[in-house]
Write an enzyme that holds these catalytic residues in place. Structure first.
Site, PDB file in Angstrom:
ATOM      1  N   LYS B  93     -55.937   7.642  18.975  1.00  0.00           N
ATOM      2  CA  LYS B  93     -55.741   8.791  19.344  1.00  0.00           C
ATOM      3  C   LYS B  93     -55.834  10.335  18.637  1.00  0.00           C
ATOM      4  O   LYS B  93     -56.788   9.996  17.375  1.00  0.00           O
ATOM      5  CB  LYS B  93     -54.351   8.862  17.893  1.00  0.00           C
ATOM      6  CG  LYS B  93     -53.773  10.421  18.015  1.00  0.00           C
ATOM      7  CD  LYS B  93     -52.816  10.545  17.167  1.00  0.00           C
ATOM      8  CE  LYS B  93     -52.427  12.313  17.508  1.00  0.00           C
ATOM      9  NZ  LYS B  93     -51.080  12.558  15.995  1.00  0.00           N
ATOM     10  N   GLY B 154     -46.945  19.923  12.359  1.00  0.00           N
ATOM     11  CA  GLY B 154     -46.197  20.053  10.964  1.00  0.00           C
ATOM     12  C   GLY B 154     -45.294  21.277  10.616  1.00  0.00           C
ATOM     13  O   GLY B 154     -44.484  21.517  10.273  1.00  0.00           O
ATOM     14  N   ALA B 181     -46.804  16.873  17.815  1.00  0.00           N
ATOM     15  CA  ALA B 181     -46.530  17.661  17.126  1.00  0.00           C
ATOM     16  C   ALA B 181     -45.671  18.509  17.400  1.00  0.00           C
ATOM     17  O   ALA B 181     -46.367  19.661  18.950  1.00  0.00           O
ATOM     18  CB  ALA B 181     -48.322  18.235  17.656  1.00  0.00           C
ATOM     19  N   GLY B 182     -45.701  18.922  16.552  1.00  0.00           N
ATOM     20  CA  GLY B 182     -44.811  20.816  16.756  1.00  0.00           C
ATOM     21  C   GLY B 182     -43.409  20.147  16.297  1.00  0.00           C
ATOM     22  O   GLY B 182     -42.879  21.084  16.533  1.00  0.00           O
ATOM     23  N   ASN B 203     -43.784  12.874  13.585  1.00  0.00           N
ATOM     24  CA  ASN B 203     -44.099  12.143  11.813  1.00  0.00           C
ATOM     25  C   ASN B 203     -43.077  12.623  11.343  1.00  0.00           C
ATOM     26  O   ASN B 203     -42.010  12.769  10.691  1.00  0.00           O
ATOM     27  CB  ASN B 203     -45.332  12.661  11.493  1.00  0.00           C
ATOM     28  CG  ASN B 203     -46.169  11.230  10.167  1.00  0.00           C
ATOM     29  OD1 ASN B 203     -46.880  11.267  10.482  1.00  0.00           O
ATOM     30  ND2 ASN B 203     -44.849  11.266   9.441  1.00  0.00           N
ATOM     31  N   THR B 204     -43.521  14.323  10.483  1.00  0.00           N
ATOM     32  CA  THR B 204     -42.906  15.325   9.544  1.00  0.00           C
ATOM     33  C   THR B 204     -41.975  15.287   9.812  1.00  0.00           C
ATOM     34  O   THR B 204     -41.261  15.107   8.979  1.00  0.00           O
ATOM     35  CB  THR B 204     -43.583  16.685   9.484  1.00  0.00           C
ATOM     36  OG1 THR B 204     -44.971  16.602   9.403  1.00  0.00           O
ATOM     37  CG2 THR B 204     -43.593  17.415   8.225  1.00  0.00           C
TER      38      THR B 204
END
Lengths: 65, 253
Positions: B93, B154, B181-182, B203-204
């Site tokens: 990645k 994040g 992301a996001g 993830n987050t």
């Protein structure tokens, strides 16, 4: 000679990357290495000579996103 | 589902391994999410690497090492080379960050690194924006997967530029694409899949939920719903109302 290992000054007797890992107690550890920003494969460690002030990075698996 | 360098994923879900309150909670989140890919990183050895390596291997999913935190092509290339040896995978990645506040990709460094790594046999998953010109250059470099952001890493804002993401999806019908992301809510993930994306990377949103395992399951359900909708021919939008109940046969009252 004095080299930098993971950002810290170390005084080592080692003359190559493989010896340095052994001296640091990481001879058997699963790690990936780079010298002065260039990748050094496991097979190339013993043949990669150290010079004073070299920067050795010893990396391992960590959490990531 | 489009394949990822020849690999067909069991589920369109990639999950990061960072920011979980404990390894046990992370493992529970992986189980509930059904994720088929785990992202991992390389950091300086401080004694915990072997245990983490053993744990992620035990997840039984594909590992996708990242170059997170790299701000130049050179750093990212060296990190990718180290990751290939450590994690025993050609997948990378590729992140080359251009701005510390937005964690926006540096398109110039990203392309430079992608060209070098693709030529060196890596299977590159570039973290990019929805920029169609950059995407074309990355595909020319050899990337067979693109990972446009939904919003800054994040931030949890979801899909900031739906028009751009829809245009990008349409422009590269043969390229596997992941919204990376996001994403903050399952509805964002459903929306990404409804747009025709092949997977999402989280993830987050999971790791920092009060109950990460339950949130992982919620995302898994949303992804499944969105993917099913995408292949079910969604209706077109209209500006004016159209009654759904037939007018024929309505009583004269």
């Amino acid at each position: 000679m004095k080299i930098e290992v993971n950002g810290e000054q170390r005084d080592v007797a080692a003359t190559n990357v493989g010896e340095a890992l052994a001296e640091l107690g990481l001879g058997e550890a699963r790690v990936a290495t780079a010298l002065n920003g260039t990748f050094v494969s496991a097979a190339a460690r013993d043949g990669t000579a150290l010079s004073p002030a070299d920067r050795l990075e010893v990396l391992t698996a960590m959490q990531g996103g | 589902m489009r394949d990822f360098y020849g690999e067909t994923l069991k589920t369109p879900m990639m999950l990061g391994t960072a920011r979980f309150p404990s390894p046990a909670v992370m493992e529970a989140a992986f189980r509930e999410s059904g994720a088929s890919v785990a992202t991992v990183s390389l950091r300086r050895e401080r004694g915990a690497g072997q245990a983490f390596w053993d744990m992620v291997r035990g997840l039984g999913v594909h590992l996708l090492p990242n170059t997170a935190g790299c701000h130049s092509a050179r750093e990212a290339i060296t990190t990718a080379q180290m990751a290939r040896e450590y994690f025993q995978t050609d997948w990378i990645k590729l992140e080359v960050i251009g701005n510390a506040d937005t964690l926006q990709p540096d398109p110039f460094g990203l392309l430079e690194a992608a060209e070098v790594l693709c030529a060196d046999g890596f299977k590159v998953f570039p973290y990019t924006t929805e920029d169609q010109v950059l995407a074309a250059r990355l595909v020319d470099a050899g990337c067979r997967v693109l990972m446009p952001w939904g919003a800054p890493i994040g931030s949890g804002m979801g899909l900031n530029n739906i028009h751009g993401l829809r245009t990008l999806r349409a422009a590269f019908p043969d390229v596997a694409m992941v919204i990376d992301a996001g994403l903050g809510l399952p509805s964002h993930a459903a929306q990404a899949m409804e747009l025709g994306y092949d997977a999402i990377l989280l993830n987050t949103a999971v790791a920092e939920a009060d109950d990460p395992a339950a949130m992982a399951r919620a995302f898994a359900m949303a992804v499944q719903a969105g993917a099913l909708a995408a292949t079910s021919g969604p209706m077109g939008m209209r500006d004016m109302a159209v009654p759904s109940t037939p007018l024929i046969g309505k009583a004269w009252l």
